[in-house]
Design a protein around this motif. Structure first.
Motif, PDB file in Angstrom:
ATOM      1  N   MET A   1      65.560  26.822  76.418  1.00 45.48           N
ATOM      2  CA  MET A   1      65.620  28.025  75.582  1.00 45.48           C
ATOM      3  C   MET A   1      66.206  27.694  74.292  1.00 45.48           C
ATOM      4  SD  MET A   1      67.114  31.645  76.686  1.00 45.48           S
ATOM      5  CE  MET A   1      67.115  32.914  75.515  1.00 45.48           C
ATOM      6  N   LEU A   2      65.570  28.410  73.149  1.00 50.02           N
ATOM      7  CA  LEU A   2      66.090  28.062  71.626  1.00 50.02           C
ATOM      8  C   LEU A   2      67.308  29.079  71.690  1.00 50.02           C
ATOM      9  CD1 LEU A   2      62.958  27.749  69.814  1.00 50.02           C
ATOM     10  CD2 LEU A   2      64.587  25.929  70.581  1.00 50.02           C
ATOM     11  N   SER A   3      68.182  28.580  70.631  1.00 54.95           N
ATOM     12  CA  SER A   3      69.189  29.362  70.206  1.00 54.95           C
ATOM     13  C   SER A   3      69.517  29.501  68.715  1.00 54.95           C
ATOM     14  CB  SER A   3      70.773  29.062  70.937  1.00 54.95           C
ATOM     15  OG  SER A   3      71.114  27.822  69.973  1.00 54.95           O
ATOM     16  N   ILE A   4      70.196  30.513  68.589  1.00 56.95           N
ATOM     17  CA  ILE A   4      70.540  30.371  66.824  1.00 56.95           C
ATOM     18  C   ILE A   4      71.156  29.295  66.323  1.00 56.95           C
ATOM     19  CG2 ILE A   4      70.368  33.151  66.990  1.00 56.95           C
ATOM     20  CD1 ILE A   4      73.469  33.292  66.548  1.00 56.95           C
ATOM     21  N   PHE A   5      71.844  28.699  67.169  1.00 60.65           N
ATOM     22  CA  PHE A   5      72.625  27.648  66.480  1.00 60.65           C
ATOM     23  C   PHE A   5      71.585  26.326  66.211  1.00 60.65           C
ATOM     24  CE2 PHE A   5      74.968  30.191  69.225  1.00 60.65           C
ATOM     25  CZ  PHE A   5      76.179  30.373  68.520  1.00 60.65           C
ATOM     26  N   ASP A   6      70.351  26.143  66.730  1.00 61.47           N
ATOM     27  CA  ASP A   6      69.601  24.784  66.656  1.00 61.47           C
ATOM     28  C   ASP A   6      69.301  24.615  65.380  1.00 61.47           C
ATOM     29  OD1 ASP A   6      69.640  24.866  69.515  1.00 61.47           O
ATOM     30  OD2 ASP A   6      67.709  25.916  69.556  1.00 61.47           O
ATOM     31  N   GLU A   7      69.437  25.430  64.363  1.00 63.76           N
ATOM     32  CA  GLU A   7      69.003  24.822  62.726  1.00 63.76           C
ATOM     33  C   GLU A   7      70.451  24.627  62.156  1.00 63.76           C
ATOM     34  OE1 GLU A   7      66.069  24.325  61.935  1.00 63.76           O
ATOM     35  OE2 GLU A   7      65.558  25.026  63.773  1.00 63.76           O
ATOM     36  N   ILE A   8      71.656  24.687  62.861  1.00 64.90           N
ATOM     37  CA  ILE A   8      72.992  24.366  62.150  1.00 64.90           C
ATOM     38  C   ILE A   8      73.166  22.745  62.241  1.00 64.90           C
ATOM     39  CG2 ILE A   8      75.541  24.700  62.208  1.00 64.90           C
ATOM     40  CD1 ILE A   8      74.767  27.385  63.355  1.00 64.90           C
ATOM     41  N   PRO A   9      73.622  22.327  60.915  1.00 65.67           N
ATOM     42  CA  PRO A   9      73.627  20.841  61.072  1.00 65.67           C
ATOM     43  C   PRO A   9      74.880  20.310  62.190  1.00 65.67           C
ATOM     44  CG  PRO A   9      73.861  21.781  58.691  1.00 65.67           C
ATOM     45  CD  PRO A   9      73.836  23.003  59.754  1.00 65.67           C
ATOM     46  N   ALA A  10      74.560  19.288  62.742  1.00 67.60           N
ATOM     47  CA  ALA A  10      75.369  18.682  63.829  1.00 67.60           C
ATOM     48  C   ALA A  10      76.775  18.781  63.338  1.00 67.60           C
ATOM     49  CB  ALA A  10      74.968  17.271  64.100  1.00 67.60           C
ATOM     50  N   ARG A  11      77.294  18.279  62.199  1.00 63.42           N
ATOM     51  CA  ARG A  11      78.657  18.439  61.666  1.00 63.42           C
ATOM     52  C   ARG A  11      79.375  19.690  61.807  1.00 63.42           C
ATOM     53  NH1 ARG A  11      79.730  15.003  58.217  1.00 63.42           N
ATOM     54  NH2 ARG A  11      77.780  14.042  58.050  1.00 63.42           N
ATOM     55  N   GLU A  12      78.819  20.545  61.674  1.00 66.75           N
ATOM     56  CA  GLU A  12      79.059  21.947  61.787  1.00 66.75           C
ATOM     57  C   GLU A  12      79.489  22.556  63.345  1.00 66.75           C
ATOM     58  OE1 GLU A  12      77.570  24.666  59.280  1.00 66.75           O
ATOM     59  OE2 GLU A  12      77.388  23.439  57.657  1.00 66.75           O
ATOM     60  N   ARG A  13      78.834  21.452  64.325  1.00 66.62           N
ATOM     61  CA  ARG A  13      78.693  22.017  65.711  1.00 66.62           C
ATOM     62  C   ARG A  13      79.684  21.013  66.588  1.00 66.62           C
ATOM     63  NH1 ARG A  13      72.600  22.573  67.180  1.00 66.62           N
ATOM     64  NH2 ARG A  13      73.323  23.329  69.082  1.00 66.62           N
ATOM     65  N   VAL A  14      80.295  19.903  65.898  1.00 65.17           N
ATOM     66  CA  VAL A  14      80.960  19.012  66.705  1.00 65.17           C
ATOM     67  C   VAL A  14      82.445  19.289  66.425  1.00 65.17           C
ATOM     68  CG1 VAL A  14      81.727  16.652  67.212  1.00 65.17           C
ATOM     69  CG2 VAL A  14      79.284  17.038  66.421  1.00 65.17           C
ATOM     70  N   ILE A  15      83.360  19.653  67.516  1.00 70.78           N
ATOM     71  CA  ILE A  15      84.696  20.083  67.311  1.00 70.78           C
ATOM     72  C   ILE A  15      85.356  18.894  67.791  1.00 70.78           C
ATOM     73  CG2 ILE A  15      86.448  21.742  68.417  1.00 70.78           C
ATOM     74  CD1 ILE A  15      84.209  23.882  68.695  1.00 70.78           C
ATOM     75  N   VAL A  16      86.264  18.574  66.973  1.00 73.36           N
ATOM     76  CA  VAL A  16      87.218  17.283  67.081  1.00 73.36           C
ATOM     77  C   VAL A  16      88.607  17.827  67.958  1.00 73.36           C
ATOM     78  CG1 VAL A  16      88.239  15.454  66.159  1.00 73.36           C
ATOM     79  CG2 VAL A  16      86.187  16.251  65.150  1.00 73.36           C
ATOM     80  N   ALA A  17      88.760  17.446  68.941  1.00 73.91           N
ATOM     81  CA  ALA A  17      90.230  17.820  69.625  1.00 73.91           C
ATOM     82  C   ALA A  17      91.242  16.933  69.181  1.00 73.91           C
ATOM     83  CB  ALA A  17      89.742  17.739  71.255  1.00 73.91           C
TER      84      ALA A  17
END
Length: 242
Positions: A1-17
């Motif tokens: 299932m697609l989501s609204i996040f699919d078009e966001i660049p990867a670097r804005e979706r990787v959270i560094v702990a």
């Protein structure tokens, strides 16, 4: 299932702990400036530094995922969520096991804290089943269901409480996307690039697998922060996803 996040660049979706000391966290944040968008402040760093670490990272231009896993009576969670939002957190966690009333109180507190600083609100996430837990670990604390079944049950509680989304392992992301819909945040720790050690995680996946399954964001710690070159490690993960 697609989501609204699919078009966001990867670097804005990787959270560094940043599960480390203040000095190391600030050093890593300087190195990752201009590369990463999100940094995670967990209990280790927050309990050492307090709210000031959130403000410092925000001043450097980062979004802050404050992962305190709140779990208490509704009144306490409301106050804690309000204080967290006031400090500058962009994303906050609380245990779904605390129940709908507690989750609703946390959501209200977060909204009030955000309003105080002149912002619309922060992302509120429900912790489902920790990625370090497997079926045996759940059974040991009286939960008879398999992890994926428990995650689905708790995700529905979170949805009914009206919070932004959940935290779960990548292995449950696809089912969660179907349960929660295209707008929900599904944040997945337990993500390990190809060839990385699992560490203390039980239910893991690679970054690209997590996103294909439906994750909105992934959390990666040691494979980046303990790498010889954290920036290169971060960029490699973004490249793998792309």
């Amino acid at each position: 299932m697609l989501s609204i996040f699919d078009e966001i660049p990867a670097r804005e979706r990787v959270i560094v702990a940043l599960d480390c000391s203040r000095d190391e966290a600030l050093s890593l944040s300087e190195a990752l400036r201009g590369h990463a968008t999100w940094l995670k402040v967990g209990m280790t760093l927050y309990y050492s530094c307090g709210p000031s670490i959130v403000s410092e990272l925000r001043e450097k231009g980062f979004k802050v995922f404050l992962d305190l896993k709140l779990h208490d009576i509704p009144h306490q969670v409301r106050g804690a969520a309000e204080a967290a939002a006031r400090s500058g957190a962009d994303m906050l966690t609380m245990h779904v096991a605390g129940g709908p009333e507690m989750l609703e109180a946390g959501r209200a507190g977060a909204a009030a804290g955000s309003a105080e600083r002149g912002e619309d609100g922060i992302v509120t996430l429900g912790i489902t089943v920790l990625t370090s837990m497997d079926a045996s670990a759940l059974s040991s604390v009286g939960v008879p269901r398999a992890p994926e079944e428990q995650v689905a049950l708790l995700a529905d509680v979170a949805k009914q409480a009206g919070i932004s989304g959940v935290v779960a392992s990548p292995r449950e992301a696809a089912a969660l996307r179907s349960i929660l819909g295209e707008y929900a945040y599904i944040v997945t720790p337990g993500v390990r690039p190809e060839g990385s050690e699992k560490g203390d995680q039980s239910r893991v996946s690679t970054p690209s697998e997590a996103f294909r399954a439906g994750a909105s964001h992934i959390v990666v710690g040691r494979p980046i922060t303990q790498a010889k070159d954290p920036v290169q490690a971060f960029e490699r993960i973004c490249g793998e996803i792309a």
